[in-house]
Design an enzyme around this catalytic site. Structure first.
Site, PDB file in Angstrom:
ATOM      1  N   ARG A   1      36.564  76.184  25.592  1.00  0.00           N
ATOM      2  CA  ARG A   1      35.991  76.785  24.390  1.00  0.00           C
ATOM      3  C   ARG A   1      35.923  78.293  24.564  1.00  0.00           C
ATOM      4  O   ARG A   1      35.492  78.789  25.609  1.00  0.00           O
ATOM      5  CB  ARG A   1      34.597  76.218  24.113  1.00  0.00           C
ATOM      6  CG  ARG A   1      34.608  74.713  23.903  1.00  0.00           C
ATOM      7  CD  ARG A   1      33.231  74.178  23.621  1.00  0.00           C
ATOM      8  NE  ARG A   1      33.237  72.729  23.608  1.00  0.00           N
ATOM      9  CZ  ARG A   1      32.153  71.978  23.497  1.00  0.00           C
ATOM     10  NH1 ARG A   1      30.978  72.551  23.367  1.00  0.00           N
ATOM     11  NH2 ARG A   1      32.250  70.657  23.502  1.00  0.00           N
TER      12      ARG A   1
ATOM     13  N   LYS B   1      20.417  62.312  15.517  1.00  0.00           N
ATOM     14  CA  LYS B   1      20.653  62.467  16.953  1.00  0.00           C
ATOM     15  C   LYS B   1      19.345  62.552  17.717  1.00  0.00           C
ATOM     16  O   LYS B   1      18.277  62.843  17.151  1.00  0.00           O
ATOM     17  CB  LYS B   1      21.492  63.713  17.231  1.00  0.00           C
ATOM     18  CG  LYS B   1      20.816  65.015  16.819  1.00  0.00           C
ATOM     19  CD  LYS B   1      21.654  66.225  17.199  1.00  0.00           C
ATOM     20  CE  LYS B   1      20.936  67.521  16.805  1.00  0.00           C
ATOM     21  NZ  LYS B   1      21.635  68.713  17.314  1.00  0.00           N
TER      22      LYS B   1
ATOM     23  N   ASP C   1      31.261  62.950  29.017  1.00  0.00           N
ATOM     24  CA  ASP C   1      31.333  62.460  27.647  1.00  0.00           C
ATOM     25  C   ASP C   1      31.412  60.940  27.612  1.00  0.00           C
ATOM     26  O   ASP C   1      32.077  60.323  28.454  1.00  0.00           O
ATOM     27  CB  ASP C   1      32.583  63.037  26.968  1.00  0.00           C
ATOM     28  CG  ASP C   1      32.253  63.671  25.637  1.00  0.00           C
ATOM     29  OD1 ASP C   1      31.170  63.392  25.105  1.00  0.00           O
ATOM     30  OD2 ASP C   1      33.086  64.450  25.143  1.00  0.00           O
TER      31      ASP C   1
ATOM     32  N   CYS D   1      36.263  63.757  21.974  1.00  0.00           N
ATOM     33  CA  CYS D   1      36.087  62.640  21.035  1.00  0.00           C
ATOM     34  C   CYS D   1      37.388  62.102  20.434  1.00  0.00           C
ATOM     35  O   CYS D   1      37.600  60.876  20.420  1.00  0.00           O
ATOM     36  CB  CYS D   1      35.148  63.029  19.906  1.00  0.00           C
ATOM     37  SG  CYS D   1      33.942  64.268  20.309  1.00  0.00           S
TER      38      CYS D   1
ATOM     39  N   HIS E   1      28.188  59.196  19.953  1.00  0.00           N
ATOM     40  CA  HIS E   1      28.518  60.167  20.997  1.00  0.00           C
ATOM     41  C   HIS E   1      27.313  60.257  21.934  1.00  0.00           C
ATOM     42  O   HIS E   1      26.177  60.211  21.482  1.00  0.00           O
ATOM     43  CB  HIS E   1      28.730  61.570  20.423  1.00  0.00           C
ATOM     44  CG  HIS E   1      29.744  61.668  19.341  1.00  0.00           C
ATOM     45  ND1 HIS E   1      31.037  62.060  19.572  1.00  0.00           N
ATOM     46  CD2 HIS E   1      29.649  61.470  18.000  1.00  0.00           C
ATOM     47  CE1 HIS E   1      31.699  62.087  18.423  1.00  0.00           C
ATOM     48  NE2 HIS E   1      30.874  61.742  17.459  1.00  0.00           N
TER      49      HIS E   1
END
Length: 680
Positions: A406, A508, A426, A377, A554
């Site tokens: 991660r 979301k 993404d 992002c 997003h």
């Protein structure tokens, strides 16, 4: 995504994949015959895990050859076998309408499973008097109990099951008792159960409830349970596996032994579940990935880091190309951004404050600290900020197949489902407030376009609203939530409201896809972000020449390529459709005398964009068996007659013998099927 839900979470259908508690997506165990039209099968059963019970007759699942494969994600499976040959019992089971209730649809089943956990704990302490008990809940397909005890073996599990059968056969009553906290404390001290003391201290309500099995064993418990152990059908109970589990899920605390079991209302239900589990075991993407030479995770490189082999890489290439084309058609611009950035960027974004435990250590480069990216992002925001924007420029849509890193505990890593480096599909949209609804609707359409290509047409959709702790004022939250709701209504999709389940930065939509076994996998997410635009101070100029803050959305469709590839492998059982298969056709000579002609066929297929290879050196039946094992969709057999007539005899994995045809006809049929996403 800023604080994206972990798209790499392991889907554990029948048990936990590690010693640490994993967030497990809902599993729907309703096996539909219509979903298997493309999958040949030997031993399948029809089972249901819906909240509303369902029935299905699965006779049609046995019409084709070649077994459908399955997997079970269990830490230590003590009964692991590869079920490849035809199973008469499974076929007989399939001829019935098998209904598997869930804990949500049958309170009786829930009570049975909870009581089984207690019965198992009682049996363990009878056989191993020094064992200390902890907790034993019911779970999706059964129950488990954690014990402080020396490591258990398969032989131990058999002894425990026999002792459970004896306890069940005695028909001992389950008796509920209410006691004071002091009395509970006194009783726990008397039997020296330190873990129970810790549990007691965590219970805030009073009185304390205890459940007794007869007058021989008791446990702290709120219930519910069956009236007596005789209400359990001992032939409908099985102990499945044992795994290590940290007390309270804390790796700094004691490692316990967790015994998993499954329990059902009837023996027929247990048999159906076990057959389904065997099929699921053979679908395991880790085994198929190795057998089909698709990917690996190399110890020398480190856990959770995926190596895409040539065959897996070509499937990824096809997925990526398709993904890019759909995005370009929907008005997105494609980006490529760095894998590292200055640590300051992650301070601005808030990741160092809220996500540090999932980020790798920083690197000192020329006295500046850099960070491997856990998200894409901030990079997309920097691209937006590179120049001034007018309201007329919005919406701006950007997308990237961006690899992120991660940190995950080694014990939680699981094939392609939980890794340390993965590529997110993404995308981010910068828009005006009154454009939110149309943009969300556009994302829903794009999501459907992509998922339908892979045969995913059934979804579970959730709309998550404002949590107690959130950024942004009430008005914008309400308008953003309404826009998401309106977009879903326009799309005509059924959805559920998850009140308070939104991210702290915005509402979301989450979407789960249903695979060929009816299991549900979290893939797509769409999130309105009211936080990052403010943190990065991004603006546009409105019609009055004033600076305003854009809305940021997003969205990810596949989640991550690695995880989605794992889902695809298990969905197709490694039998990729013709358009997606790494090798579409294998050319096989009857003898090496025809090898020169085979290479000419190969060259012609290759020149027409068909993924092909020539295999020889064995007798033809062996070559055909090898192609079947490698799940090659098409085989072009070449003998003396084919050489003489400039033809090939074609055998389809899904359609059987297709007969003899010219090479040009073969090519045209493959190209047509590939374009239309059909099989031969």
């Amino acid at each position: 995504m800023f604080v994206l839900q972990r798209m790499a979470t392991s889907h554990s259908l029948f048990g936990f994949a590690s010693s640490l508690p994993l967030k497990t997506p809902t599993s729907d165990l309703f096996l539909k015959s219509s979903q298997f039209n493309q999958f040949p099968a030997k031993s399948l059963v029809s089972v249901s895990g819906r909240l509303a019970e369902s029935q299905v007759n699965s006779n049609s699942l046995y019409k084709k050859r070649n077994g459908v494969s399955t997997s079970s994600v269990v830490a230590i499976d003590l009964t692991e076998t590869a079920i490849i040959t035809e199973d008469k019992d499974a076929v007989e089971a399939s001829e019935q309408n098998i209904v598997l209730p869930t804990n949500g649809s049958s309170e009786r089943l829930l009570r049975i499973r909870h009581t089984c956990a207690h019965v198992m704990a009682m049996a363990v302490q009878r056989l191993f008097p020094d064992a200390k008990v902890t907790i034993g809940p019911w779970i999706e397909n059964g129950f488990y109990y954690d014990f402080d005890i020396e490591p258990l073996t398969e032989k131990d599990l058999k002894k425990i099951k026999k002792e459970m059968d004896r306890i069940i056969g005695r028909n001992l009553p389950l008796i509920r008792e209410e006691v004071s906290r002091d009395e509970a404390h006194k009783r726990i001290m008397a039997i020296n159960e330190p873990y129970k003391m810790e549990i007691l201290d965590s219970i805030k309500e009073e009185p304390i409830t205890i459940y007794h099995i007869g007058d021989e064993w008791w446990d702290l418990c709120a219930g519910p349970h069956v009236e007596s152990t005789g209400n359990i059908n001992r032939k409908a109970v099985e102990l499945e596996s044992v795994a290590g589990a940290y007390w309270r899920g804390d790796e700094t605390k004691a490692m316990l032994q967790r015994i998993y079991g499954t329990a059902w209302e009837s023996e027929a239900q247990l048999k159906a579940y076990l057959h389904f589990k065997e099929e699921a075991k053979r679908r395991d993407h880790r085994r198929l990935g190795q057998d089909l030479d698709l990917f690996s995770i190399q110890d020398e490189a480190g856990g959770g880091l995926v190596f895409w082999h040539p065959k897996g890489a070509i499937v990824r290439h096809i997925i990526e190309d398709s993904w890019k084309n759909v995005h370009l058609e929907h008005g997105y611009e494609l980006l490529y951004t760095p894998h590292v950035a200055r640590a300051d960027l992650w301070k601005i974004s808030g990741h160092l404050d809220f996500y540090r435990e999932n980020m790798y250590d920083q690197m000192n480069i020329e006295d500046e600290f850099y960070q491997l990216r856990p998200m894409n992002c901030p990079y997309h925001i920097l691209v937006y900020k590179r120049k001034r924007h007018s309201y007329r420029d919005l919406p701006i849509r950007v997308a990237e197949l961006g690899t992120v890193y991660r940190y995950e505990l080694s014990g939680s890593l699981h094939g392609l489902f939980r890794v340390r480096g993965f590529t997110q599909d993404d995308g981010h949209i910068f828009c005006l407030e009154d454009q939110i609804k149309d943009e969300i609707r556009g994302v829903l359409d794009l999501t459907e376009d992509i998922l339908l290509q892979f045969g995913f047409s059934k979804y579970e959709v959730n709309l998550s609203t404002r949590p107690d702790k959130a950024v942004g004022d009430d008005n914008i939250w309400e308008r953003a939530t309404s826009a998401l709701r309106d977009a879903l209504n326009d799309k005509g999709w059924n959805y559920q409201i998850d009140e308070g389940g939104g991210a702290f930065y915005g509402p979301k939509i989450d979407l789960k896809i249903e695979d060929a076994l009816g299991r549900k996998w979290q893939c797509s997410t769409i999130q309105v972000d009211l936080n990052l635009p403010q943190r990065f101070d991004i603006t546009y100029v409105d019609s009055h020449s004033e600076k305003k803050r854009p809305i940021m959305i997003h969205r990810a469709v596949l989640g991550s390529l690695e995880r989605f590839f794992g889902v695809l492998i298990e969905h197709y059982a490694g039998d990729f459709p013709l358009w997606l298969s790494p090798i579409q056709a294998r050319v096989l000579p009857v003898t090496d005398t025809q090898l020169d002609y085979c290479h000419k066929v190969y060259d012609k297929l290759k020149a027409n964009g068909i993924r092909t290879e020539v295999c020889h050196g064995e007798r033809l039946p062996k070559l055909i068996r090898n192609a079947e094992k490698q799940k090659i969709p098409l085989m072009a057999v070449v003998g003396p007659k084919e050489v003489e007539t400039d033809t090939v005899t074609v055998r389809s994995r899904f359609g059987g013998e297709l007969g003899t045809m010219t090479v040009d006809d073969f090519i045209n049929r493959i190209k047509s099927a590939t374009q239309n996403r059909t099989s031969l």
